[in-house]
Write an enzyme that holds these catalytic residues in place. Sequence first.
Site, PDB file in Angstrom:
ATOM      1  N   HIS A   1       0.845  -1.192   0.000  1.00 25.53           N
ATOM      2  CA  HIS A   1       0.000   0.000   0.000  1.00 25.53           C
ATOM      3  C   HIS A   1       0.880   1.242   0.000  1.00 25.53           C
ATOM      4  O   HIS A   1       2.039   1.213   0.430  1.00 25.53           O
ATOM      5  CB  HIS A   1      -0.939   0.012   1.210  1.00 25.53           C
ATOM      6  CG  HIS A   1      -0.248   0.278   2.533  1.00 25.53           C
ATOM      7  ND1 HIS A   1       0.037   1.538   2.994  1.00 25.53           N
ATOM      8  CD2 HIS A   1       0.207  -0.591   3.469  1.00 25.53           C
ATOM      9  CE1 HIS A   1       0.629   1.451   4.172  1.00 25.53           C
ATOM     10  NE2 HIS A   1       0.755   0.171   4.481  1.00 25.53           N
ATOM     11  N   CYS A   2       0.330   2.346  -0.501  1.00 23.13           N
ATOM     12  CA  CYS A   2       0.988   3.648  -0.384  1.00 23.13           C
ATOM     13  C   CYS A   2       0.182   4.465   0.607  1.00 23.13           C
ATOM     14  O   CYS A   2      -0.473   3.906   1.483  1.00 23.13           O
ATOM     15  CB  CYS A   2       1.110   4.321  -1.744  1.00 23.13           C
ATOM     16  SG  CYS A   2      -0.470   4.640  -2.556  1.00 23.13           S
ATOM     17  N   MET A   3       0.188   5.765   0.486  1.00 21.85           N
ATOM     18  CA  MET A   3      -0.501   6.593   1.462  1.00 21.85           C
ATOM     19  C   MET A   3      -2.020   6.518   1.349  1.00 21.85           C
ATOM     20  O   MET A   3      -2.726   6.675   2.342  1.00 21.85           O
ATOM     21  CB  MET A   3      -0.050   8.054   1.314  1.00 21.85           C
ATOM     22  CG  MET A   3      -0.672   9.007   2.319  1.00 21.85           C
ATOM     23  SD  MET A   3      -0.299   8.575   4.032  1.00 21.85           S
ATOM     24  CE  MET A   3       1.296   9.368   4.229  1.00 21.85           C
TER      25      MET A   3
END
Length: 668
Positions: A27-29
Amino acid sequence: MADKYQTIATGIYAHIGGPQNVAKLIHCMTRVRITVRDDSKVDVDGLKKVPGVLGVAQEDTLQVIVGPGVVNKVAQAMVDQVGVGLGEPFPDANSSESYAAGKSAVEAKAAEVHAAQKAQLKQTWWRQALKHISAIFIPLIPAFVGAGLISGIAGILANMQTAGDLGTNWTTFITVLKVINSGLFTYLNIYVGINAAKEFKATPGLGGIIAGLIYLPGVVAPVTLPNIFTGSALVAGSGGIIGVLFAVWVMSYVEKFFHKVIPDSVDIIFSPFLTLLIVGCFTIFLVMPAAGWVSSSLVGSINWILHVGGAFAGFMLGLFFLPMVMLGLHQILTPIHLEMIKSLGNTPLLPILAMAGAGQVGAAIALWIRCRKNKQLTGMIKGALPVGVLGVGEPLIYGVSLPLGRPFITACVGGGIGGAVIGAIGGIGATSIGPSGVALIPLIANGKWLGYVFGLLAAYAGGFLATFFFGVPKSAMLAHDVEGNLINASGATVASATDASSIDVDQIMNATPVAGADTNLVATASGQLIQMSAVKDATFAQKMLGDGFAIVPNMEAIVAPADGTIISLTETKHAFTLKTDSGLELLVHMGIDTVELGGKPFNFNIKPGDHVSHGQQLGTMDLKQVQAAGKDTTVITVITNMDAVATLSQYNDGAVEVGSPVMQAHNK
């Protein structure tokens, strides 16, 4: 809350062919990035309808947008269901044994971490109370130091004038000094009320109003308000600091209740109105009379102790005066002092009580020596010690001894020892009331100032020895820098003291936005300001996460868009979230798809719990490195809780300097 994230995770799996169709998940932000095995099994339309999913993007990976603060928990819930870590390969669909083994391992690890965390968080109510007191009063320390020094100078000059050593031409100057000092101490309740409201996650302005009620503003003789327990007139000032703390603490719960039950459309009108009405009446008719009863009881006890006489009386008065100062109840002694001066020509009570502050001084010196590696603590002692010598004890009480716990008790013991010396010598009185400490020497009656000095020295020594041998917490002796960061044996910063003790990032994140507040957002970088719709990423351009602004940067510096607390920073440092002091949740995203760069272009030293100011540089982004990787450098700032925003100002495209105003958000 965990059920919510599990539900989203399960809903995502249901529309992508289940965990067996996933090869890897990170995942990213804002997005769960999923590498799927068979794209034909992905139901994009159904995925978009899953509650909590804000949007879907299909590129080299399947990107499910759920927003900052949620994405990490949803992604963790998804890998926990499988028994692998983030970024680790998912088990083959035909390997049920591997799946079961992995899940068993992760459950065992989760149980271990949960048990460790629970043990670490176990704290006593007293320790929690000290943390709240510290957080409320430490911001006032610079004011205490400045006003205290002015008070000490004014006290010395006034005492010298009373003794006949200065002429009347000094009166104006002394009066000016007293006016400046009174700017803090006359309205101290209000300042404490505002800080207490912040600490208890309530509206600061309401906390200041509730605290101000203690002064009974608007009640002018012959009009009075009744004490409902005795029927007599309520006295302004009853309650003091302890009344303020209790009333604002109650107010925080009342306000939060109304924010929950009152509809958003009228919340800004009725929540503050009902909170002030209910808690205001509670404070005036219950808190203040109760504190008045405590005051009366203390006066009776003090009179009894005075009649006992001698060293015992001095010890008891010196021992218990600091708690009275802490509770704001020491002002009730003023009528007693004045009556003694009227009948005896001096007050023998004041020199004894002054020993309590001297015990604080001795305790502070002991802490300075034993905790010399703690730069934050010793720095605070350096600032508070001079005014403590002059008889202003609040900085040492609230900034040093009370937050540490044991030094407060040993300082009281020092005050008791000094009081015993004064009581044993006898006949030592002051001809007027004023500051204590060395500032009281010119007012000692009948030339017995030397006995008072012996008492001061005894209190200094008593507080020093009691604290040096019995009152220094081990945690205070650890090495800290001036900002409170813990330093290891090699001199490297390993943790922040506030991170470990007082900063609760989840609590800050979940705090209710301040109703009606304005937030000024500034440019996070220098460059070309563009509309959100022009960002070359559908998630931001379509405002799936919220509204805000974007900048194509021409310089590397990245600054905070507003005053607030850092909530999170991605491992790849390409994005961070910030909760503004007004309650808005901001996402600052550096570049597009820069999560794939592994953090190499970014240099950020911020951490969750750090409080930052608008325009403060937080880090840098290597623009050339981002461009060389074929990525867009646009810096995007998004308000992710737009449901809290009533209005958001517009802006025009064009050149913008870092830190310059861009837009203003007004809360509902």
